[in-house]
Design an enzyme around this catalytic site. Structure first.
Site, PDB file in Angstrom:
ATOM      1  N   LYS A   1       0.815  -1.209   0.000  1.00  0.00           N
ATOM      2  CA  LYS A   1       0.000   0.000   0.000  1.00  0.00           C
ATOM      3  C   LYS A   1       0.855   1.269   0.000  1.00  0.00           C
ATOM      4  O   LYS A   1       0.645   2.169  -0.824  1.00  0.00           O
ATOM      5  CB  LYS A   1      -0.861  -0.064   1.271  1.00  0.00           C
ATOM      6  CG  LYS A   1      -1.494   1.206   1.714  1.00  0.00           C
ATOM      7  CD  LYS A   1      -2.266   0.939   3.003  1.00  0.00           C
ATOM      8  CE  LYS A   1      -1.374   0.846   4.224  1.00  0.00           C
ATOM      9  NZ  LYS A   1      -1.145   2.146   4.843  1.00  0.00           N
ATOM     10  N   THR A   2       1.825   1.311   0.875  1.00  0.00           N
ATOM     11  CA  THR A   2       2.663   2.501   0.966  1.00  0.00           C
ATOM     12  C   THR A   2       3.497   2.676  -0.288  1.00  0.00           C
ATOM     13  O   THR A   2       3.687   3.790  -0.776  1.00  0.00           O
ATOM     14  CB  THR A   2       3.580   2.417   2.194  1.00  0.00           C
ATOM     15  OG1 THR A   2       2.787   2.044   3.321  1.00  0.00           O
ATOM     16  CG2 THR A   2       4.235   3.757   2.470  1.00  0.00           C
TER      17      THR A   2
ATOM     18  N   ASP B   1      -4.137   8.280   2.450  1.00  0.00           N
ATOM     19  CA  ASP B   1      -3.682   7.028   3.049  1.00  0.00           C
ATOM     20  C   ASP B   1      -4.694   6.575   4.105  1.00  0.00           C
ATOM     21  O   ASP B   1      -5.390   7.407   4.687  1.00  0.00           O
ATOM     22  CB  ASP B   1      -2.316   7.283   3.706  1.00  0.00           C
ATOM     23  CG  ASP B   1      -1.631   5.997   4.107  1.00  0.00           C
ATOM     24  OD1 ASP B   1      -2.032   4.927   3.627  1.00  0.00           O
ATOM     25  OD2 ASP B   1      -0.675   6.077   4.917  1.00  0.00           O
ATOM     26  N   GLU B   2      -4.784   5.283   4.373  1.00  0.00           N
ATOM     27  CA  GLU B   2      -5.657   4.743   5.422  1.00  0.00           C
ATOM     28  C   GLU B   2      -7.078   5.291   5.319  1.00  0.00           C
ATOM     29  O   GLU B   2      -7.661   5.741   6.305  1.00  0.00           O
ATOM     30  CB  GLU B   2      -5.091   5.079   6.814  1.00  0.00           C
ATOM     31  CG  GLU B   2      -3.667   4.620   7.062  1.00  0.00           C
ATOM     32  CD  GLU B   2      -3.566   3.147   7.417  1.00  0.00           C
ATOM     33  OE1 GLU B   2      -4.539   2.395   7.182  1.00  0.00           O
ATOM     34  OE2 GLU B   2      -2.496   2.752   7.906  1.00  0.00           O
TER      35      GLU B   2
ATOM     36  N   GLN C   1      -9.176  -3.633   7.803  1.00  0.00           N
ATOM     37  CA  GLN C   1      -8.315  -3.100   8.865  1.00  0.00           C
ATOM     38  C   GLN C   1      -8.919  -1.859   9.512  1.00  0.00           C
ATOM     39  O   GLN C   1      -8.214  -1.050  10.105  1.00  0.00           O
ATOM     40  CB  GLN C   1      -6.928  -2.770   8.319  1.00  0.00           C
ATOM     41  CG  GLN C   1      -6.132  -4.010   7.955  1.00  0.00           C
ATOM     42  CD  GLN C   1      -4.709  -3.677   7.591  1.00  0.00           C
ATOM     43  OE1 GLN C   1      -3.925  -3.261   8.426  1.00  0.00           O
ATOM     44  NE2 GLN C   1      -4.368  -3.855   6.329  1.00  0.00           N
TER      45      GLN C   1
ATOM     46  N   ARG D   1       0.471  -8.819  11.220  1.00  0.00           N
ATOM     47  CA  ARG D   1       1.712  -8.094  11.543  1.00  0.00           C
ATOM     48  C   ARG D   1       2.914  -9.021  11.421  1.00  0.00           C
ATOM     49  O   ARG D   1       4.054  -8.588  11.366  1.00  0.00           O
ATOM     50  CB  ARG D   1       1.706  -7.529  12.968  1.00  0.00           C
ATOM     51  CG  ARG D   1       0.673  -6.457  13.291  1.00  0.00           C
ATOM     52  CD  ARG D   1       0.604  -5.385  12.286  1.00  0.00           C
ATOM     53  NE  ARG D   1      -0.407  -5.681  11.279  1.00  0.00           N
ATOM     54  CZ  ARG D   1      -0.485  -5.062  10.108  1.00  0.00           C
ATOM     55  NH1 ARG D   1       0.388  -4.144   9.780  1.00  0.00           N
ATOM     56  NH2 ARG D   1      -1.425  -5.382   9.252  1.00  0.00           N
TER      57      ARG D   1
END
Length: 753
Positions: A33-34, A220-221, A254, A611
DNA sequence: GTCGTTGCGTTTTTT
DNA sequence: ACGCAACGAC
């Protein structure tokens, strides 16, 4: 030139190269994603579509913003300046400084911290004679914040929403609170967004200016955006006669912040708001092994209403260790087991910083901290109280604020009697009266009352010294600019002198408590941080927006943090303790949020598992110490939802479970000692199934008299599979899990034990 | 005005 | 059990 594109997989590449029109990127955990976001940013610049200042890039945390800035710079092979890249709040603050006058502020408005907000709200509530017992100020503060999160100014609060609080006065108090903020030339965090949205809504000229300015928007997010953030984005993105070049990256699986106003629906309505939006799904995970991905996917599949992504291994070498589930006797044994496993990994040359213990709630960290100390393992608790939230730091900053801005009443109220200067209720009342009647700031009121002799004795003397110290500081600050070229930033010395002269440093030197020396160190650290800024004002802007804690970064330590705190991070080895009903999923979330709450807990579990790069160890204890007393617990339903074939279940406590509910807690440690967990031969496959959940419902009949650790004695009035309705003598009717109650032996109901 | 006692609540957290 | 906040006594 195009090499940065070649490093992407086809989906990622599509997300990066679809520059025209709205794009929604649904990015599963660990799918890059980043990378997509930063590469897209760089691609916009390198393809000549826009200059750095014409791209608006928004993140939630300062950390994410910093990371993006670095990575974009890296891709461009030079540092970039003049970017509109930052958190929602930082960007809004920047905008608001340019248009503050439209909402009755000046461009030098101060940003309040939570202490200031609450102090101000309390004052307003007192004026309304609200009983603070019945209507706790933090509760109303929360309500106001939620209103602000939804873009509701006081005039938009409907009567039906108002009745909830303070007998229908909440709206009026909110309005007065806003009024006071304007008088103080101050904004709280919510205002940064609320005000700018209000301006964009009502000033088409301002909005048009930003429309001309920003050609591309990156978010983002996105699943974490609340209503006001969504409104802000929509206002900026939707332009007359032009496509909205907005790209939002997010993951509905998420979304774990609905309790603080995040609206997952924002993802779901993206296509409606931006017709013709392109949707790109990223599903290749490059982070975790196949078993970890399978466990996470199997778990999240139990949620309904998902947008439906599946994570698949993106690497060929993705085989790996099974996800372990350990049943232990009690929380002590759990900590011991995790400690042992960490030592074992350490012996095998694994770095401590690549291990993390992720807990549901803050209080769980203590047991692990203690265990790490006993074993001599270095650890850090991430997200404890942050540097800028410490008392001494806030005090020192309040001193700086008053010196910088004498009209900062809230900062002044914080420090006026710290150290003790003999200013009590009486003196404060007098100061408030004077300030209000003359419409002058508190510091001016002090000068007035000193001059006219109202203040006497010790108070007079002490406040005189304080005002002198502040005055000297202010003068020195004014002269600083001339001197700065020669002697470096002089505001550092001015602040040092202020804290000395005002007796603040002396206060901590005199303090004999064990943490006083640490506080003095923190103050030095704060002064050192000042060097980085050209002006005191610049520093103050920084601290009010960037509350973070960079201490002991880099050292090789085990990470202990909450699941929420771990979002966006990754580790080779992840420990997930406390997967028990009532704790995780948290009882309170279940009570308040029902099935939606459960789904959010499940997403939290998904975040936890994903994670891990190489291994994950989930555990649950049959007995846990909560506050004073021991409670027995059953494994989390989430544990049962893990797909069998990718995990392994181990544990001594399975057989012990029956014992657990009646055995006195003192047995606990002994029992655990007799069955060293990791030495046991693992049982596979069938062991995935929970050791028969203690079904007490059959054993406890309606009418039985029972005891519950929290609610005390009561009588069972109803039962269905594992839940009981119990009329408690003191606490009234509650629905509880059968395993939480003990039948009372010798009572007339005669339940078997 | 300060100090000591009582009482309540106790998930998650950024900015 | 513990910590913080509010209240009452010196």
């Amino acid at each position: 030139m195009d090499t940065y594109l070649e490093r992407l997989n086809p989906e990622q590449r599509e997300a990066v190269e679809s520059l025209d029109g709205p794009v929604l990127v649904l990015a599963g955990a660990g799918t890059g994603k980043t990378r997509v976001l930063t590469t897209r940013f760089a691609h916009i610049l390198l393809s000549g579509r826009a200059s750095p200042g014409q791209v608006l890039a928004v993140t939630f945390t300062n950390k994410a913003a910093r990371e993006m800035r670095e990575r974009v710079g890296h891709l461009l092979q030079r540092p970039v300046e003049g970017l509109w890249l930052g958190t929602f709040h930082a960007l809004c603050a920047r905008m608001l400084r340019r248009h503050a006058e439209y909402v009755g502020l000046t461009s030098s408005f101060t940003i309040l911290d939570t202490d200031d907000q609450l102090r101000l709200l309390k004052q307003v509530m007192e004026l309304h004679r609200i009983d603070a017992k019945r209507w706790p100020p933090p509760g109303l503060m929360g309500a106001i914040q939620r209103w602000k999160d939804r873009g509701l100014t006081p005039d938009r609060i409907t009567p039906s929403e108002d009745t909830d609080f303070a007998g229908g006065k909440a709206r009026q108090i909110y309005a007065d609170y806003q009024e006071r903020l304007a008088q103080l030339n101050a904004a709280d965090f919510g205002d940064l967004m609320l005000h700018i949205v209000e301006i964009l809504r009502t000033r088409p000229d301002v909005l048009a200016q930003y429309h001309r300015f920003f050609r591309y928007i990156l978010v983002d997010e996105y699943q974490d955006t609340n209503t006001i953030q969504y409104l802000w984005l929509r206002l900026l993105a939707k332009r007359e006669g032009a496509a909205a070049n907005i790209c939002c990256v997010g993951d509905d699986d998420q979304s774990i912040y609905s309790w603080r106003g995040a609206e997952v629906e924002n993802i779901l309505r993206f296509e409606k708001d931006f017709p013709g939006a392109k949707i790109v799904k990223l599903e290749s995970n490059y982070r975790s092994t196949a078993p970890i991905l399978a466990a996470a996917s199997g778990l999240i599949a139990h949620n309904e209403g998902r947008l439906g992504k599946t994570l698949r291994p993106g690497r060929n070498d993705a085989e790996g260790e099974k996800v372990l589930v350990a049943s232990v006797w009690d929380s002590d044994e759990e900590a011991r087991m995790v400690g042992e496993r960490i030592e074992q990994l350490q012996r095998d040359d694994h770095r401590l910083s690549e291990m993390a213990i992720l807990v549901r709630a803050g209080f769980q960290t203590r047991a692990f901290e203690e265990r790490m100390i006993t074993l001599g393992l270095p650890y850090k608790v991430v997200g404890g109280l942050r540097f800028y939230e410490r008392q001494e730091i806030r005090d020192a900053i309040a001193y700086m604020r008053v010196m910088n801005q004498p009209s900062d009443d809230l900062a002044f109220e914080r420090i006026v009697n710290v150290p003790r200067r003999g200013v009590g209720d009486v003196a404060m009342q007098a100061l408030h009266m004077a300030a209000r009647s003359e419409r002058i700031p508190m510091t001016a009121a002090v000068l007035k009352l000193l001059a006219d002799g109202t203040l006497k004795g010790r108070v007079r003397e002490q406040l005189g010294l304080l005002m002198t110290a502040l005055g000297h500081g202010r003068e020195a600050l004014a002269q600083a600019s001339d001197e700065a070229l020669l002697a470096g930033p002089s505001h550092v010395r001015v602040v040092e002198a202020l804290l000395e002269d005002a007796g603040y440093v002396a206060m901590w030197k005199k303090d004999k408590s064990p943490d006083a020396p640490g506080r003095l160190d923190n103050l030095k650290e704060l002064v050192r941080a000042l060097v980085e800024f050209d002006t005191l004002g610049g520093f103050l802007e920084h601290v009010s927006l960037v509350m973070e804690n960079d201490e002991n970064a880099g050292a090789d330590r085990v990470n202990i943090m909450t699941l929420h705190g771990a979002k966006g991070l990754e580790f080779d080895s992840v420990f997930l303790p406390g997967w028990e009903e009532g704790l995780f999923p948290s009882q309170r979330t279940l009570d308040e949020g029902g099935n939606k709450g459960l789904e959010e807990e499940r997403r939290l579990a998904y975040v936890g598992i994903t994670r891990a790069r190489k291994r994950a160890l989930i555990s649950h204890a049959a007995n846990r110490r909560i506050y004073a007393n021991w409670q027995s617990s059953v494994p989390s339903r989430v544990v049962e939802e893990l797909p069998e074939e990718h995990g392994e279940h181990r544990g001594a406590a399975a057989g012990a479970r029956e014992l657990s509910r009646s055995a006195p807690p003192v047995f606990g440690s002994q029992f655990g000692g007799q069955f060293p967990l990791m030495a046991r031969r693992p049982r596979t496959a069938e062991a995935w199934e929970q050791p028969a959940r203690p079904s007490r419902a059959g054993g406890i009949a309606v009418g039985a008299r029972v005891f519950h650790q929290k609610f005390g004695y009561g009588v069972v009035t109803g039962a269905d599979d594992s839940k009981l309705d119990v009329e408690f003598d003191k606490a009234g009717l509650k629905r509880v899990l059968d395993s939480y109650v003990e039948p009372v032996i010798g009572s007339d109901s005669g339940a078997p034990s």
